[in-house]
Design a protein around this motif. Structure first.
Motif, PDB file in Angstrom:
ATOM      1  N   MET A  32     -26.454  -7.911 112.407  1.00 32.23           N
ATOM      2  CA  MET A  32     -26.644  -6.467 112.190  1.00 32.23           C
ATOM      3  C   MET A  32     -25.934  -5.688 113.291  1.00 32.23           C
ATOM      4  N   THR A  33     -25.142  -4.710 112.902  1.00 28.86           N
ATOM      5  CA  THR A  33     -24.379  -3.926 113.875  1.00 28.86           C
ATOM      6  C   THR A  33     -25.282  -2.974 114.640  1.00 28.86           C
ATOM      7  N   ASP A  34     -25.114  -2.939 115.956  1.00 34.01           N
ATOM      8  CA  ASP A  34     -25.851  -2.002 116.795  1.00 34.01           C
ATOM      9  C   ASP A  34     -25.025  -0.715 116.910  1.00 34.01           C
ATOM     10  N   TRP A  35     -25.249   0.208 116.001  1.00 38.85           N
ATOM     11  CA  TRP A  35     -24.438   1.426 115.972  1.00 38.85           C
ATOM     12  C   TRP A  35     -24.674   2.293 117.190  1.00 38.85           C
ATOM     13  N   GLY A  36     -25.821   2.173 117.825  1.00 36.28           N
ATOM     14  CA  GLY A  36     -26.109   2.985 119.001  1.00 36.28           C
ATOM     15  C   GLY A  36     -25.220   2.689 120.187  1.00 36.28           C
ATOM     16  N   CYS A  37     -24.650   1.487 120.239  1.00 34.71           N
ATOM     17  CA  CYS A  37     -23.806   1.141 121.386  1.00 34.71           C
ATOM     18  C   CYS A  37     -22.552   2.006 121.425  1.00 34.71           C
ATOM     19  N   TYR A  38     -22.093   2.483 120.269  1.00 35.64           N
ATOM     20  CA  TYR A  38     -20.894   3.321 120.240  1.00 35.64           C
ATOM     21  C   TYR A  38     -21.186   4.714 120.800  1.00 35.64           C
ATOM     22  N   LEU A  39     -22.387   5.217 120.548  1.00 37.42           N
ATOM     23  CA  LEU A  39     -22.805   6.480 121.151  1.00 37.42           C
ATOM     24  C   LEU A  39     -22.945   6.330 122.662  1.00 37.42           C
ATOM     25  N   SER A  40     -23.540   5.233 123.091  1.00 35.44           N
ATOM     26  CA  SER A  40     -23.712   4.986 124.517  1.00 35.44           C
ATOM     27  C   SER A  40     -22.369   4.941 125.240  1.00 35.44           C
ATOM     28  N   THR A  41     -21.393   4.247 124.654  1.00 37.22           N
ATOM     29  CA  THR A  41     -20.072   4.149 125.269  1.00 37.22           C
ATOM     30  C   THR A  41     -19.372   5.498 125.299  1.00 37.22           C
ATOM     31  N   MET A  42     -19.478   6.267 124.218  1.00 39.97           N
ATOM     32  CA  MET A  42     -18.851   7.589 124.190  1.00 39.97           C
ATOM     33  C   MET A  42     -19.401   8.468 125.298  1.00 39.97           C
TER      34      MET A  42
END
Length: 262
Positions: free
Chosen positions: A1-11
């Motif tokens: 399952m993809t952790d979509w929140g990690c992309y917000l954290s990196t941004m």
């Protein structure tokens, strides 16, 4: 399952500088949306500096909503610089099929290899060469009607193509995702779609383009869902939406993203 929140954290950790050549209607809203999300917006469109600024920015977005001759020159100059430097950039082909002027402008910008093309179904159909029923900047076609055109456009342009609507569709020509986050009040506030283009640009910096685009759309839609809970109409929703963008955490996005393969 993809952790979509990690992309917000990196941004947010990157806090990227995003240059936006956008329309008059969207500038203020878009700047506030990007600030609330955690990015650094610059609304730099003068032809005298557009290329130089694109050399400094970490991402570029181009919106043709109120384009004119001098602005188009700025768009081409900035896009050429972004392409040469490998800087991610996003094209928002507003009302691409409405006039010959817009069709020509959009097609010339597509030739400059945007990282992502984000538009409504009618705009994506027009760019793909299919018949579309847009009404000005508004879509008169359903997202599902543009899915084949989006795949074809992704393959021919090399871009990730995002078709936004009640349920978004994102593809790189091979892999595709659907994003069901959002709320019916979102289209009632002007410039939110334009602002989404800026958020996509911010998410692209240092991240895989397909997944980053999906995460940006899920984040934006989830903020809309949160904002609508206490809103009494479009006016109060607009204020609550900015707050929701700011307050959403990566954990919120990981749990609230309504994303599935297409």
């Amino acid at each position: 399952m993809t952790d979509w929140g990690c992309y917000l954290s990196t941004m947010r950790a990157t806090a990227p500088l995003v240059q936006n050549i956008t329309n008059y209607v969207a500038m203020n809203v878009m700047a506030n949306v990007l600030l609330a999300s955690g990015a650094s917006p610059a609304m730099a469109h003068a032809v005298e500096e557009a290329s130089d600024f694109a050399g400094l920015a970490q991402a570029l977005t181009i919106n043709i909503g109120t384009a004119s001759g001098p602005w188009i020159a700025s768009m081409w100059a900035a896009a050429e610089t972004a392409r040469a430097k490998g800087t991610p950039w996003v094209l928002d082909p507003v009302a691409a099929g409405a006039t010959a002027f817009r069709r020509e402008t959009s097609n010339r910008l597509v030739a400059l290899k945007p990282t992502v093309i984000r538009g409504n179904a009618s705009e994506i159909l027009a760019l793909s060469g299919a018949a579309a029923q847009g009404k000005g900047a508004d879509a008169a076609d359903d997202v599902h009607m543009a899915e084949d055109g989006a795949r074809a456009l992704a393959r021919s342009s090399g871009a990730v193509v995002a078709v936004t609507g009640p349920e978004d569709f994102v593809t790189d020509g091979d892999t595709a995702w659907r994003i069901a986050n959002g709320h019916p009040l979102m289209p009632k506030v002007t410039a939110l779609g334009c602002s989404l283009t800026g958020v996509v640009g911010a998410f692209l910096v240092g991240q895989p383009r397909l997944e980053a685009t999906v995460a940006a759309l899920a984040y934006f839609g989830l903020a809309g869902e949160r904002a609508a809970k206490g809103a009494k109409g479009p006016g109060s929703f607009a204020v609550a939406f900015i707050d929701a963008l700011h307050n959403l955490t990566p954990e919120d996005l990981s749990h609230g993203a309504k994303v599935r393969p297409a």
